[in-house]
Enzyme design. Sequence first.
Site, short mmCIF file in Angstrom:
data_model
loop_
_atom_site.label_atom_id
_atom_site.label_comp_id
_atom_site.label_asym_id
_atom_site.label_seq_id
_atom_site.Cartn_x
_atom_site.Cartn_y
_atom_site.Cartn_z
N SER A 1 0.82 -1.21 0.00
CA SER A 1 0.00 0.00 0.00
C SER A 1 0.85 1.25 0.00
O SER A 1 0.34 2.35 -0.24
CB SER A 1 -0.86 0.04 1.26
OG SER A 1 -1.64 -1.10 1.36
N HIS B 1 -1.42 -2.81 -7.14
CA HIS B 1 -2.13 -2.49 -5.89
C HIS B 1 -3.63 -2.66 -6.10
O HIS B 1 -4.29 -1.78 -6.65
CB HIS B 1 -1.77 -1.05 -5.48
CG HIS B 1 -2.33 -0.64 -4.16
ND1 HIS B 1 -2.66 0.66 -3.86
CD2 HIS B 1 -2.63 -1.36 -3.05
CE1 HIS B 1 -3.13 0.72 -2.64
NE2 HIS B 1 -3.13 -0.49 -2.13
N GLU C 1 -4.08 0.03 -8.99
CA GLU C 1 -3.06 1.07 -9.12
C GLU C 1 -1.78 0.34 -9.57
O GLU C 1 -1.29 -0.53 -8.85
CB GLU C 1 -2.83 1.71 -7.74
CG GLU C 1 -2.72 3.20 -7.72
CD GLU C 1 -2.49 3.74 -6.30
OE1 GLU C 1 -2.49 2.99 -5.31
OE2 GLU C 1 -2.29 4.96 -6.20
N ASN D 1 -3.46 5.81 -1.17
CA ASN D 1 -3.29 5.98 0.29
C ASN D 1 -2.71 7.33 0.68
O ASN D 1 -2.89 7.76 1.82
CB ASN D 1 -2.45 4.83 0.84
CG ASN D 1 -3.30 3.57 0.90
OD1 ASN D 1 -4.36 3.56 1.51
ND2 ASN D 1 -2.86 2.52 0.23
N1 LIG Z 1 -6.10 -4.54 3.89
C1 LIG Z 1 -6.31 -3.76 2.85
O1 LIG Z 1 -7.41 -3.17 2.71
C2 LIG Z 1 -5.25 -3.56 1.81
C3 LIG Z 1 -5.58 -2.93 0.60
C4 LIG Z 1 -4.62 -2.82 -0.41
C5 LIG Z 1 -3.33 -3.32 -0.18
N2 LIG Z 1 -3.02 -3.90 1.02
C6 LIG Z 1 -1.65 -4.44 1.19
O2 LIG Z 1 -1.70 -5.85 0.97
C7 LIG Z 1 -0.69 -6.49 1.77
C8 LIG Z 1 -1.35 -7.54 2.64
O3 LIG Z 1 -2.29 -6.89 3.49
P1 LIG Z 1 -3.47 -7.70 4.21
O4 LIG Z 1 -4.43 -6.68 4.69
O5 LIG Z 1 -3.91 -8.81 3.34
O6 LIG Z 1 -2.67 -8.29 5.48
P2 LIG Z 1 -3.09 -9.48 6.46
O7 LIG Z 1 -2.48 -9.17 7.77
O8 LIG Z 1 -4.56 -9.74 6.37
O9 LIG Z 1 -2.36 -10.77 5.80
C9 LIG Z 1 -0.97 -10.89 5.67
C10 LIG Z 1 -0.64 -12.36 5.45
O10 LIG Z 1 0.77 -12.46 5.14
C11 LIG Z 1 1.24 -13.63 5.73
N3 LIG Z 1 2.71 -13.60 5.81
C12 LIG Z 1 3.51 -12.94 6.68
N4 LIG Z 1 4.81 -13.20 6.41
C13 LIG Z 1 4.83 -14.02 5.32
C14 LIG Z 1 5.86 -14.65 4.57
N5 LIG Z 1 7.15 -14.47 4.87
N6 LIG Z 1 5.52 -15.44 3.53
C15 LIG Z 1 4.21 -15.66 3.22
N7 LIG Z 1 3.18 -15.09 3.91
C16 LIG Z 1 3.49 -14.29 4.94
C17 LIG Z 1 0.55 -13.67 7.09
O11 LIG Z 1 0.60 -14.97 7.68
C18 LIG Z 1 -0.87 -13.24 6.70
O12 LIG Z 1 -1.67 -14.36 6.35
C19 LIG Z 1 0.02 -5.39 2.54
O13 LIG Z 1 1.17 -5.01 1.83
C20 LIG Z 1 -1.01 -4.27 2.56
O14 LIG Z 1 -0.43 -3.00 2.68
C21 LIG Z 1 -3.94 -4.05 2.02
#
Ligand SMILES: NC(=O)c1ccc[n+]([C@@H]2O[C@H](COP(=O)([O-])OP(=O)(O)OC[C@H]3O[C@@H](n4cnc5c(N)ncnc54)[C@H](O)[C@@H]3O)[C@@H](O)[C@H]2O)c1
Length: 296
Positions: free
Chosen positions: A118, A139, A151, A189
Site C-alpha cells: 500500500s 495495488h 493502481e 493511500n
Molecule cells: N487490507 C487492505 O485493505 C489492503 C488494501 C490494499 C493493499 N493492502 C496491502 O496488501 C498487503 C497484505 O495486506 P493484508 O491486509 O492482506 O494483510 P493481512 O495481515 O490480512 O495478511 C498478511 C498475510 O501475510 C502472511 N505472511 C507474513 N509473512 C509471510 C511470509 N514471509 N511469507 C508468506 N506469507 C506471509 C501472514 O501470515 C498473513 O496471512 C500489505 O502489503 C497491505 O499493505 C492491504
Amino acid sequence: MKKITIIGAGTMGNGIAHTFAQKDFKVSIVDISDDNLQKAVATISKNLDRMVAKEKITSEEKIKTLKNIDTTTDFNQGVANSDLVVEAATENVELKLKIFKDLDGICKPETILATNTSSISITQIANVTNRKDKVIGMHFMNPVPIMKLVEVIRGKQTSDESTNTIMQLSKELNKIPVEVNDAPGFVANRILMPMINEAIYTLEENVSDVEGIDTVMILGMSHPMGPLHLADFIGLDVCLSILQVMHEGFNDEKYKPSPLLIKMVKNGELGIKTGQGFYDYSDGPRNKRVADQFKK
Ligand SMILES: NC(=O)c1ccc[n+]([C@@H]2O[C@H](COP(=O)([O-])OP(=O)(O)OC[C@H]3O[C@@H](n4cnc5c(N)ncnc54)[C@H](O)[C@@H]3O)[C@@H](O)[C@H]2O)c1
C-alpha cells in the site's frame, strides 16, 4: 501468463487469488501459516457461494475456480514455474525485502515480481533483486473481487514491457488499471490515509462519536462508507504501517499516526479481522455495532 503465485493468504491475498482463479489462471497461495491458508480457501468458497446466490456465476464456475487454487507453506514449491508472483504479505519493509530477495533467487528470469504493497517504495523493493525492470506495484483494492481499480506503480527502473503486461493483465481480470509513479502511499493511500487519521483524531478529541463521524462523511460527502468503518475494513495495523511509511518517507508531521490508532493496534483491536475495531464485529463482519468504549 498461466501460473500465478500469491504470497500471503490474508485479507488481500485471498481476494487476489479468487480474482485470478475465477479468470481461469492456475493459482498457488503461499503463506507461513497453514491456518491462514485454510481460512483463505474457506473465505473464497463463501464469497463464491454469495456470487452463485446472486446469480453472478454458476455453481460449475465456483467448482472450477476452487479447482484452480492450491495452497502451500513451502515457499519454493509455491513459486516454482510461476509466470507472475503477486506479493501480498504483511506490510513491513524488512519482510518484503527478504521475500523479494528470495523470489529473485528462485523464480525463472522472465517472471514478473509484483507487490500489492500500500505504501512501500517499489524502487527500494526492486533494488534487492537482479531484475529491477520486472518489479512493479500491482495495488488491488479491498474487497478485490468487487473493486474495479488496480493502481499500477512503476519503480524507477520498471520497464515499459513489464508495465504494459501488468496493465493488460489487469484488464483481463475485468479491472481498470491506472498507472502511477513511485512515491510513499502512491495516489490512493496518500489521499485516503490522512483522512482516516484525521477522523481518528476527531474521535480522540471527542468532537463526535464513531457513528457521528462516519455519518457526516456518508451523508455529507456521499462516501459509501465512513472513514472509521473503512479503517476497520482495511485493518488498523495496515493503516498504521502505511501512515508510518508516509511519515518517514515525506518527513512531514501531517502524516503522524494518531495516538488512539497506535493504542488500538497495541491492544490487538485491528478491525474486522480481529472482530473489534472502532466497531464491534462479534456478530460477524456485516453486522457492525459501535464498540462500547466509543459510545457516548
Ligand atoms: N487490507 C487492505 O485493505 C489492503 C488494501 C490494499 C493493499 N493492502 C496491502 O496488501 C498487503 C497484505 O495486506 P493484508 O491486509 O492482506 O494483510 P493481512 O495481515 O490480512 O495478511 C498478511 C498475510 O501475510 C502472511 N505472511 C507474513 N509473512 C509471510 C511470509 N514471509 N511469507 C508468506 N506469507 C506471509 C501472514 O501470515 C498473513 O496471512 C500489505 O502489503 C497491505 O499493505 C492491504
